[in-house]
Every structure is written in structure tokens, then in C-alpha cells.
Motif scaffolding. Structure first.
Motif, PDB file in Angstrom:
ATOM      1  N   SER A 621       0.833  -1.011   0.090  1.00  0.00           N
ATOM      2  CA  SER A 621       0.016   0.052   0.030  1.00  0.00           C
ATOM      3  C   SER A 621       0.878   1.296  -0.179  1.00  0.00           C
ATOM      4  O   SER A 621       2.053   1.181   0.226  1.00  0.00           O
ATOM      5  N   ALA A 622       0.327   2.454  -0.166  1.00  0.00           N
ATOM      6  CA  ALA A 622       1.323   3.765  -0.215  1.00  0.00           C
ATOM      7  C   ALA A 622       1.474   3.792   1.229  1.00  0.00           C
ATOM      8  O   ALA A 622       2.603   4.261   1.111  1.00  0.00           O
ATOM      9  N   ALA A 623       0.793   3.471   2.246  1.00  0.00           N
ATOM     10  CA  ALA A 623       1.302   3.775   3.474  1.00  0.00           C
ATOM     11  C   ALA A 623       2.658   2.969   3.727  1.00  0.00           C
ATOM     12  O   ALA A 623       3.496   3.344   4.380  1.00  0.00           O
ATOM     13  N   TRP A 624       2.362   1.716   3.178  1.00  0.00           N
ATOM     14  CA  TRP A 624       3.595   0.732   3.438  1.00  0.00           C
ATOM     15  C   TRP A 624       4.755   1.364   2.743  1.00  0.00           C
ATOM     16  O   TRP A 624       5.982   1.182   3.407  1.00  0.00           O
ATOM     17  N   VAL A 625       4.841   1.766   1.441  1.00  0.00           N
ATOM     18  CA  VAL A 625       6.154   2.360   0.865  1.00  0.00           C
ATOM     19  C   VAL A 625       6.532   3.580   1.537  1.00  0.00           C
ATOM     20  O   VAL A 625       7.723   3.785   1.783  1.00  0.00           O
ATOM     21  N   ASP A 626       5.400   4.502   2.072  1.00  0.00           N
ATOM     22  CA  ASP A 626       5.788   5.606   3.099  1.00  0.00           C
ATOM     23  C   ASP A 626       6.555   5.057   4.283  1.00  0.00           C
ATOM     24  O   ASP A 626       7.864   5.674   4.375  1.00  0.00           O
ATOM     25  N   ARG A 627       6.290   3.707   4.547  1.00  0.00           N
ATOM     26  CA  ARG A 627       7.197   3.416   5.931  1.00  0.00           C
ATOM     27  C   ARG A 627       8.316   2.921   5.404  1.00  0.00           C
ATOM     28  O   ARG A 627       9.288   2.955   6.012  1.00  0.00           O
ATOM     29  N   MET A 628       8.503   2.211   4.198  1.00  0.00           N
ATOM     30  CA  MET A 628       9.801   1.869   3.848  1.00  0.00           C
ATOM     31  C   MET A 628      10.768   3.069   3.698  1.00  0.00           C
ATOM     32  O   MET A 628      11.952   2.961   3.951  1.00  0.00           O
ATOM     33  N   ARG A 629      10.286   3.999   2.962  1.00  0.00           N
ATOM     34  CA  ARG A 629      10.954   5.170   2.784  1.00  0.00           C
ATOM     35  C   ARG A 629      11.556   5.697   4.249  1.00  0.00           C
ATOM     36  O   ARG A 629      12.739   6.147   4.402  1.00  0.00           O
TER      37      ARG A 629
END
Ligand SMILES: *Cc1c(COP(=O)(O)O)cnc(C)c1O
Length: 662
Positions: A621-629
Motif C-alpha cells: 500500500s501507499a502507507a507501506w511504501v511511505d514506511r519503507m522510505r
């Protein structure tokens, strides 16, 4: 180039282990017709016949890539370490899966230390043992761990004979050890080997295997490593100002230094010799678990100490007292206590571990002054090639050294670029699962990895305590998850092996739903496939027994988010958003604590799966990718071995060297 020149160029590239962190070079070796996953490139190059060499010579791109990489290697080696300021002793070094001279975290850390020292131009050399039978390889038979032992020739790994043989006093005899030289970029690594015709059959077997045999065998290995290693350093003509003992196993290096200090005209008392040796000795402790520390009964160690005492005219009790921790009483020689007595500085490997160690060794001189340097990992060894390319182009220079401004550029990297890499780098893990576990990995699954030694405190089986909750998680077809486990149990660790069998067995139950796999033969290659292919890294040791842990750091650099007990490195680097903290139970009964922490982990994993699949099944999810960053931005600057080695230089090596008139 002709055949001889090409063979020579490939041989030069293969025998310096710079290739283990330059994937363009290792890609050249993979392209050889003689390549095999278990074969060191030195052997693959040796195996090339004339027709194969001719075919390679016809490939212009291949030949020019070889030529430019040899030029780059030559340039690197112009600043090779010639006479090191620091001699770094370790019983194991994890450099590559095709150099099976490591068992686990301690060795991997030592390998990463040498690689980063090479990158940074640190004046350091490694000292270790060459084990003819390395460490065992694992396979599963009838649901249990089975062990296979290989036999290795040092020249197959590019080891060069230094021509030096040192003698090590062991009880009342002298054992000879040959000194091999192994290249890790700019950094030389000396490896001692007792498998020589001048030695008795028993003595030839001293350096046979890593961590096997009984206590006497272990003691003899440590004498060869410490005493022999320090003699090898002198025989090389080196005069390091720092002797760094990575864990207590190499502590006997101090016997050689004390002996040098007691030479005619030198120190007249043992106490004075200790004062002369101390400024040069650094001790890093790696475990807060007393069982992890070498403690030899006096009856075993005294015959090995006595010859030194006789030569110096000291009493055995005076020397043995240097290995005393009042916790153990007077009948035990404790290697960590010995190191603390003879070192001027000592450190743990995370802030929490430093604190725990100060308590653990409070009764030993120097124990309450233990500092800490948190472990790190060598970025170019552990980050997938796809992400290395992305980071090189988008983050700029220095990301691999943990430069904060480089990592802050991660905010500008698109979600597409990140998820494209994720899809590419998952392939090796899916292949391993198909080959070794006969499992087809669902491309939509959130992959949760757990790979580490099967030591009981690491609790690989924690989730099995609540079978219903675990089964529900594994049955959820809207938010699919897949667990991948890997790890070896020490051959003599019966509880560890039984834990491993439980994990293997659970994977075959209907409840596991083909989504709970054990990958046999954990090594550097399996570890890399897991860091490249997982989404979440699970770490649930009993706090505070994980001194640092490094697998989670390698995961983090690959964008794999940590779900961990607040222990080791994670206790100081979690910010509440760069991964997930498993709440620690304050129950005093172990069983209750484990039940509590198992339940919290399972509840957390349900939330994690929901966040991953929030924008539709099977795509981060977008939230997931934000967390990766966020993971990369906050952890990239902290988890590299470049940061670690720089910390050692700034807080330990530098100040120690500065106190000496050399
Ligand atoms: C990183 C690594 C380890 C150490 O992992 P921990 O988290 O410290 O348990 C052990 N073995 C291999 C092959 C590794 O790559």
C-alpha cells in the motif's frame, strides 16, 4: 589479451575478495561456463579449459569488463594495508558463502568489519584460523536437522602461503601452525592452520572444524588463534598498536604480548607486564548470556598456563587470577574476565548490551567501564544489486557509508521504482522455496522472514504457542502472508534442534496452509535471498539476550521492515514508525512471558498484514511504501558497518593509538 593473460586476470580478480561486494565482478564469475553455486571463483577459473577461454576471448564486452575491473583492483591495491596499526582477531570470518569459514553472526560481523575497513582505508588486518572442514552444512532428514561436513583446501579460496610457520606451546609440547594470507580488498587476513606433517595426528586436527569437539579442543584452538595469531603478526614484521579481540575466544593473544613484555630487560613482574600490554589490547564482548562465554575449569587450563609461568618465574595462581570472575569462584578461568584484565578498553555491541555487560562484569576490574559500539552491516555485501543501482543513481555518493544527506534523498524516489525492485529481487527467494521446500510462493503474499541460529533464547517457535491465532493468520486469503524460516542449530544443542524440528513439522500441517516454510542450509546465500525477498523481518528473542543482532539491519537496508522485540540494535534505533516494536511482557515466569509475547506478536502481525494489503490484495500500500522510505531515511545512516568502523576508529582505535609512542 591471450589465454594466459585472461586466466591471470580472472585469477587475480577471484583471489581478492573485493568481488564479494562488487556485484559486477561476481557477475563475471557467474557467467563462466565452469561456474557453480558452491564453487569459489578461484576454482571456477582454474577449471576453464582452452576452448572455454577462447570462447570468452571472443566476447569483447566480457574481455573489456575484465580488463577494466583488473585496473580498478590494481588501483585499490595501491593503497593496500602493508603494516597494520590494528590487528583484529576473530575465531570466524564470514566473507562469502563459498568460503565456509563462519558459523553465524560473530563471523559475519568480522567479515563486514574487514570489508568496511578496506573501503575506509583503515590500517587494519584480520587474524583467524583456517578450518579444513569449515562449518557443517545442513539438510533435513525425517524432519530433523542432519549435518554434512565438507573438506576444503586453502588454495582453493585464493589463500597464499606466507612461508611463515609459528610455534604454539600447548601444554608441554610445541604445535606448528602455517600462516596463510587471504585478501579482503586492501585488508590482509592471516589464517592459521595446524594441518601440517610435522604435527601429530591430534594436533593436525586442532584447526579441523569451527566450534566442534570438546572443551579441550576448543581451548587448543583458542591457543593457536591467540598465541599463534599474535606470533604470526610479529613474524610478518607488523607492530600493531591495537590488538582487537573480537569476543573472548582470541584472548590468549595476551599471553604472547605478556611474554614479549617479560623478555630480558623488560618487565620484572607479571603486574608490570600487564600494565605494558594493556594499552594495546581492546576487547569486544558479544554476549550477555553467561553460557556464551568461554569458561574453562582450572584443571583443564592450568597445564597450558604453567609453561608460561615457569618461563616468567610467576606462580600459576597469579596468572590464573587474571581469568577470574568472582561469580564463577576460583576454579574457573573465564576468557571474558581474562580479556578485561589485560585490556585497557572494552566494549559491548549495542547501547543496551553495554549497559547489561557493565552489570554482568561489575565484579571484574574494568567491567564497569565497558562502553559500546553498535554493530553495523556492510552495505554493498547485503543490499540487492537492483537497489544498489537505484541508490547509486537517486541517493548519490555515500549512502553505503551511511551519509545522512544521501539517505534523505529517498523521499524523492517513486513508489514505482521501489516496488519494481521488490518484484525483481523476490525471484531468488521464490526459486529457493521451490527447490528446497517444494513450495510455490504466492506473488501476492506478504513475506515474513525469520533467519538466525536456532539458539533457544531466539525463540523461533514463539508463534506456535497460540495455534488458533497463527492458523487464522495463515488462512486469511484476503490478506495472504507467508512465513519463511531458516537457521542452523549447533550440532550439540539438543533443545535448539528440537525447536527446529517443531518448525519443520508445523510447516507440513494443514493449518500451515503451505504458507509456513523452512529453508534448509542457512548460509550467506540464503540470508541474502531472504533480505532481498521478504517484506517483514521478525525478531523475537528474550530481551536483553540479543547483544545486537545484525540480520534486521541487513533487512532494513533492503527495505524489509522490522517487527522486533526492543533488544540489541533495535532498542536504540526504533522510532516507532520505521518498523514495529513487539511489546515486552513483564511477567516473571518464563512461560507466561512467552505466552504474552507470542500473543502480542501475532496481534501485531495481523495489523501489519492489514497495512500491507490496505490498497488491494498483493501490492504494498501507499502507507507501506511511505514506511519503507522512513525506514531507509532513519536507519540508513545508522546501520552500516562503515558507521561502526568509523565509531571504533573515533572512540577506541584512535585514542588507543594516540596514547602510544610508536
Ligand atoms: C546476519 C547473519 C547472521 C546474524 O544474524 P542475527 O540477527 O545476528 O542473528 C547469521 N548468519 C548469517 C548467514 C547472516 O547473514
Amino acid at each position: 589479451m591471450d589465454r594466459i593473460a585472461l586466466r591471470g586476470a580472472l585469477g587475480a580478480l577471484a583471489s581478492n575478495h573485493l568481488w564479494t561486494w562488487q556485484y559486477r565482478t561476481s557477475d563475471l564469475f557467474s557467467a563462466l561456463p565452469t561456474a557453480h553455486v558452491d564453487l569459489h571463483p578461484v576454482q571456477a577459473v582454474k577449471a576453464l579449459d582452452d576452448a572455454q577461454l577462447d570462447a570468452l576471448l571472443d566476447d569483447g564486452d566480457f574481455v573489456s569488463a575484465v580488463a577494466s575491473q583488473v585496473a580498478a583492483l590494481d588501483q585499490t591495491m595501491e593503497t593496500a594495508v602493508v603494516s597494520p596499526d590494528i590487528a583484529y582477531f576473530s575465531p570466524e570470518f564470514g566473507i562469502s558463502e563459498v568460503v565456509p569459514q563462519y558459523s553465524g553472526g560473530l563471523g559475519i560481523l568480522a567479515g563486514d568489519h574487514l570489508k568496511s575497513a578496506s573501503d575506509l582505508g583503515t590500517s587494519l588486518a584480520g587474524v583467524g584460523l583456517f578450518y579444513r572442514h569449515g562449518f557443517f552444512r545442513q539438510y533435513i532428514e525425517d524432519g530433523q536437522q542432519a549435518e554434512h561436513i565438507g573438506t576444503y583446501d586453502p588454495t582453493d579460496f585464493g589463500c597464499v602461503d606466507t612461508g611463515i610457520v609459528v610455534e604454539v606451546p600447548i601444554a608441554d609440547r610445541l604445535v606448528s601452525a602455517k600462516v596463510w594470507r587471504f585478501a579482503v580488498g586492501r585488508v590482509p587476513l592471516l589464517l592459521l592452520d595446524t594441518d601440517l606433517p610435522v604435527n601429530s595426528a591430534e594436533d593436525r586436527a586442532i584447526t579441523d572444524r569451527l566450534y566442534s569437539g570438546d572443551q579441550l579442543h576448543r581451548l587448543e584452538q583458542e591457543l593457536v588463534l591467540g598465541v599463534g595469531g599474535a606470533r604470526a603478526v610479529t613474524a610478518m614484521g607488523w607492530k600493531p598498536g591495537v590488538y582487537h579481540s573480537n569476543e573472548g575466544h582470541a584472548g590468549f593473544l595476551a599471553l604472547t604480548l605478556l611474554d614479549q613484555a617479560r623478555a630480558p630487560g623488560g618487565a620484572t613482574t607479571l603486574a608490570r607486564a600487564v600494565e605494558l600490554v594493556k594499552p594495546r589490547v581492546l576487547f569486544t564482548t558479544h554476549t550477555p548470556v553467561p553460557a556464551g562465554i568461554d569458561r574453562f575449569p582450572r584443571s583443564l587450563v592450568d597445564p597450558h598456563l604453567r609453561p608460561w609461568c615457569e618461563a616468567w618465574g610467576d606462580s600459576i595462581d597469579a596468572l590464573a587470577a587474571l581469568g577470574e570472575d568472582p561469580h564463577d569462584g576460583t576454579e574457573v578461568f573465564n576468557m571474558a574476565a581474562f580479556c578485561l584484565h589485560v585490556a585497557s578498553r572494552a566494549n559491548g555491541v549495542s547501547k543496551l548490551h553495554g549497559e547489561v555487560s557493565r552489570g554482568l562484569f561489575a565484579m571484574v576490574p574494568g567491567g564497569s567501564a565497558i562502553t559500546s559500539v553498535t554493530n553495523g552491516v556492510h552495505a554493498r555485501t547485503w543490499v540487492s544489486p537492483c537497489l544498489q543501482d537505484l541508490f547509486d543513481t537517486r541517493l548519490g555518493d555515500g549512502w553505503d557509508r551511511g551519509v545522512e544527506t544521501a539517505w534523505s534523498n529517498i523521499d524523492g524516489v517513486s513508489a514505482d521504482a521501489i516496488t519494481e525492485c521488490r518484484a525483481v529481487t523476490r525471484a531468488p527467494l521464490a526459486e529457493l522455496l521451490a527447490d528446497r521446500a517444494d513450495i510455490t510462493l504466492d506473488p501476492d503474499a506478504l513475506v515474513i522472514g525469520f533467519a538466525r541460529r536456532f539458539a533457544t533464547y531466539k525463540r523461533a517457535n514463539l508463534l506456535l504457542r497460540h495455534p488458533d491465532a497463527l492458523a487464522a493468520l495463515l488462512a486469511d486469503d484476503d490478506r495472504p502472508v507467508h512465513f519463511v524460516f531458516a537457521g542452523k542449530a549447533h550440532p550439540a544443542d539438543v533443545p535448539g534442534k528440537s525447536l527446529l524440528a517443531d518448525i519443520v513439522a508445523y510447516g507440513h500441517t494443514p493449518a500451515a496452509n503451505q504458507r509456513f516454510s523452512f529453508l534448509p542450509d542457512y548460509d550467506i546465500a540464503v540470508a541474502r535471498a531472504m533480505y532481498f525477498g521478504c517484506d517483514v523481518w521478525l525478531n523475537n528473542p528474550v530481551r536483553p539476550r540479543e547483544a545486537s543482532g545484525t540480520s534486521g539491519e541487513k533487512a532494513a537496508l533492503n527495505g524489509v521492515l522490522n517487527c522486533s522485540i526492543l533488544d540489541g540494535w533495535w532498542a536504540e534505533m526504533s522510532d516507532g514508525r520505521n518498523g514495529w516494536d513487539i511489546p515486552t511482557s513483564d511477567a516473571v515466569v518464563d512461560d507466561v512471558r512467552d505466552d504474552d509475547e507470542s500473543a502480542s506478536t501475532l496481534a501485531l502481525l495481523v495489523e501489519i498484514a492489514a497495512e500491507f494489503h490496505a490498497d488491494g490484495r498483493g501490492h504494498p500500500s501507499a502507507a507501506w511504501v511511505d514506511r519503507m522510505r522512513h525506514n531507509w531515511r532513519t536507519l540508513g545512516p545508522l546501520v552500516t558497518a562503515a558507521r561502526m568502523v568509523a565509531d571504533y576508529e573515533r572512540t577506541l582505535y584512535g585514542p588507543m593509538l594516540a596514547t602510544q609512542h610508536r
